[in-house]
Scaffold this motif. Structure first.
Motif, PDB file in Angstrom:
ATOM      1  N   PRO A 174       0.804  -1.231   0.000  1.00 59.44           N
ATOM      2  CA  PRO A 174       0.000   0.000   0.000  1.00 59.44           C
ATOM      3  C   PRO A 174       0.831   1.272   0.000  1.00 59.44           C
ATOM      4  O   PRO A 174       0.327   2.348  -0.331  1.00 59.44           O
ATOM      5  CB  PRO A 174      -0.821  -0.118   1.290  1.00 59.44           C
ATOM      6  N   TYR A 186      -4.741   2.800  -1.358  1.00 65.45           N
ATOM      7  CA  TYR A 186      -6.209   2.806  -1.279  1.00 65.45           C
ATOM      8  C   TYR A 186      -6.759   4.210  -1.528  1.00 65.45           C
ATOM      9  O   TYR A 186      -7.847   4.357  -2.099  1.00 65.45           O
ATOM     10  CB  TYR A 186      -6.669   2.250   0.063  1.00 65.45           C
ATOM     11  N   VAL A 196     -13.883   1.708  -1.883  1.00 70.86           N
ATOM     12  CA  VAL A 196     -13.165   0.598  -1.256  1.00 70.86           C
ATOM     13  C   VAL A 196     -14.086  -0.058  -0.234  1.00 70.86           C
ATOM     14  O   VAL A 196     -14.520   0.589   0.734  1.00 70.86           O
ATOM     15  CB  VAL A 196     -11.866   1.085  -0.586  1.00 70.86           C
TER      16      VAL A 196
END
Length: 469
Positions: A174, A186, A196
């Motif tokens: 991430p 994200y 998400v």
């Protein structure tokens, strides 16, 4: 007589054009199902498990075994007889052979275009679903073009793809450690218009969003979803993701149809350490996911194409061992956790001194494998396990069994090897092999795949029937 001949000619012409129209029909819905590491032997082992009474009502057989089109597929990479998931995924996604560790790029590192991207550009909704990480090799091959180790960039290209539905366990990287100025992955998906969702509850509360990224609720997860053999009820699994994907993509009425790639990733993960019980349970989940596609096909038989295959074989699995003895498929049910998790348990208990006697150790093995309690173990077999216990636990001279994804405690490795033998299977490798893998198809234009024998022919045949140049 002339009138009869004239009518016959008219009928012949009508039949000709009707047949031509049928042969020219393109599927509206395509399911591309990939069992990672799934060989003919994995299929047979799971089928035999079913045939010996280990099935849910209505699931007496693997659904794809009855598909009318069947073949055997070569999997070699451009620079190796034995492929990896990156090269094999690229072949299945783009129709081009490439080198090991190359995802969506050729041997010269030039980008290749997947059929998923081409169908997106033709107006189809796209879904990419895996029980593994979304930025791992197989799913990534359908949207990215990078070397396998550039995981952060691969993840970003998933968002850039603008595919409608992406679902998997997690995104492995991430953060960009090399360039901290790059966005949290994200947040990047959100910037690109994705909602998400975490877990089934997260999806159900936000399923009307335009584009969805569905991942597990565990924000610390860096690998695939928990194995079926030990997964808690109600947690995110492949079946739920496929059902959600079908629901989501079918509702996109502004699209021409949809293309969905479904990967059963952990057949491979369980086969690297030679864990047959866990591998069978993963193949069952893959079969149930294909069954969801088949139920959709039964409602839209003239518009749906289902393809089932594998990227490569893992483990060199064989049905039958070196000695002749009966198969005991019911023993699969007695294993309660994966070899990987049992090894982690033993590592922890060894450090805390909780397995300081053979009897305590034997009890833990029995509870989690069925050995002794439900599966007979003779004196010689127990003596071998005791010797391993003495060498690795008492003398603390542990040398772990190391495979691609896990490290196994020697005693656990020996216990699972004994269980494999008693079930009746053997293994020749801890890695991939160069064997053929199965291929099955049903539905609109499925017959076009009848003569295939190489993985690159699958996407190229999809291009042909979908009229992609």
């Amino acid at each position: 007589m002339k009138q009869f001949a004239k009518k016959s000619l008219v009928l012949f012409i009508a039949l000709f054009f009707f047949t031509a129209a049928l042969s020219a029909k393109t599927p509206k819905y395509i399911f591309y199902c990939i069992g990672d590491g799934m060989s003919f032997a994995h299929v047979m082992a799971t089928q035999l498990f079913y045939e010996n009474g280990n099935y849910e009502e209505g699931n007496e057989s693997l659904v794809f075994l009855d598909f009318p089109v069947r073949s055997a597929i070569r999997t070699y990479a451009n620079n190796s007889l034995i492929t990896c998931s990156a090269a094999a995924g690229t072949a299945l996604a783009t129709g081009h052979k490439t080198n090991l560790a190359h995802i969506g790029i050729g041997p010269d590192k030039q980008p290749l275009t997947s059929v998923a991207k081409q169908l997106r550009d033709k107006g189809y909704a796209i879904g990419i679903i895996t029980s593994g990480q979304l930025d791992d090799a197989t799913p990534a091959a359908f949207y990215a073009g990078q070397m396998r180790n550039d995981t952060y960039q691969i993840g970003k290209e998933g968002a850039d793809s603008q595919f409608d539905f992406l679902a998997g366990s997690t995104l492995m990287k991430p953060f960009n450690r090399r360039d901290p100025s790059q966005p949290y992955i994200y947040d990047y998906y959100r910037q690109k218009g994705y909602t998400v969702c975490r877990g089934p509850e997260g999806y159900n509360s936000q399923k009307n969003a335009d584009k969805i990224l569905l991942v597990d609720t565990d924000t610390t997860l860096k690998k695939w979803l928990p194995y079926v053999i030990e997964r808690e009820p109600g947690k995110l699994g492949l079946e739920f993701m496929v059902q959600a994907g079908i629901e989501k993509l079918y509702k996109k009425k502004n699209k021409k149809g949809f293309f969905m790639m479904i990967e059963g990733a952990s057949i491979d993960h369980a086969s690297h350490p030679r864990d047959i019980a866990t591998a069978i349970k993963e193949t069952i989940e893959f079969d149930r996911s294909v069954r969801l596609a088949y139920e959709f096909y039964k409602k839209h038989p003239d518009e749906t194409l289902i393809i089932v295959t594998a990227d490569h074989e893992t483990g060199g699995l064989t049905i039958g061992e070196t000695t002749t003895h009966p198969f005991n498929w019911e023993y699969v049910n007695y294993q309660k956790m994966s070899k990987e998790s049992l090894s982690k348990l033993f590592q922890k208990m060894r450090e805390t001194g909780e397995i300081d006697t053979w009897e305590k150790t034997k009890k833990i093995l029995a509870e989690n494998t069925g050995l002794w309690d439900k599966i007979p173990v003779n004196a010689g077999e127990e003596a071998q396990l005791m010797q391993c216990y003495y060498e690795t636990i008492v003398k603390k001279s542990s040398k772990q069994e190391i495979t691609l994804y896990a490290k196994s405690e020697p005693l656990v490795a020996d216990a699972i090897a004994l269980l494999n033998k008693k079930i009746g299977v053997g293994w020749t490798s801890f890695s991939h092999t160069g064997g053929f893998v199965p291929f099955y198809a049903i539905g609109c234009q499925a017959r076009q795949f009848g003569a295939l024998n190489d993985n690159i022919e699958i996407p190229n045949t999809i291009r042909k029937i979908m009229k992609i140049k």
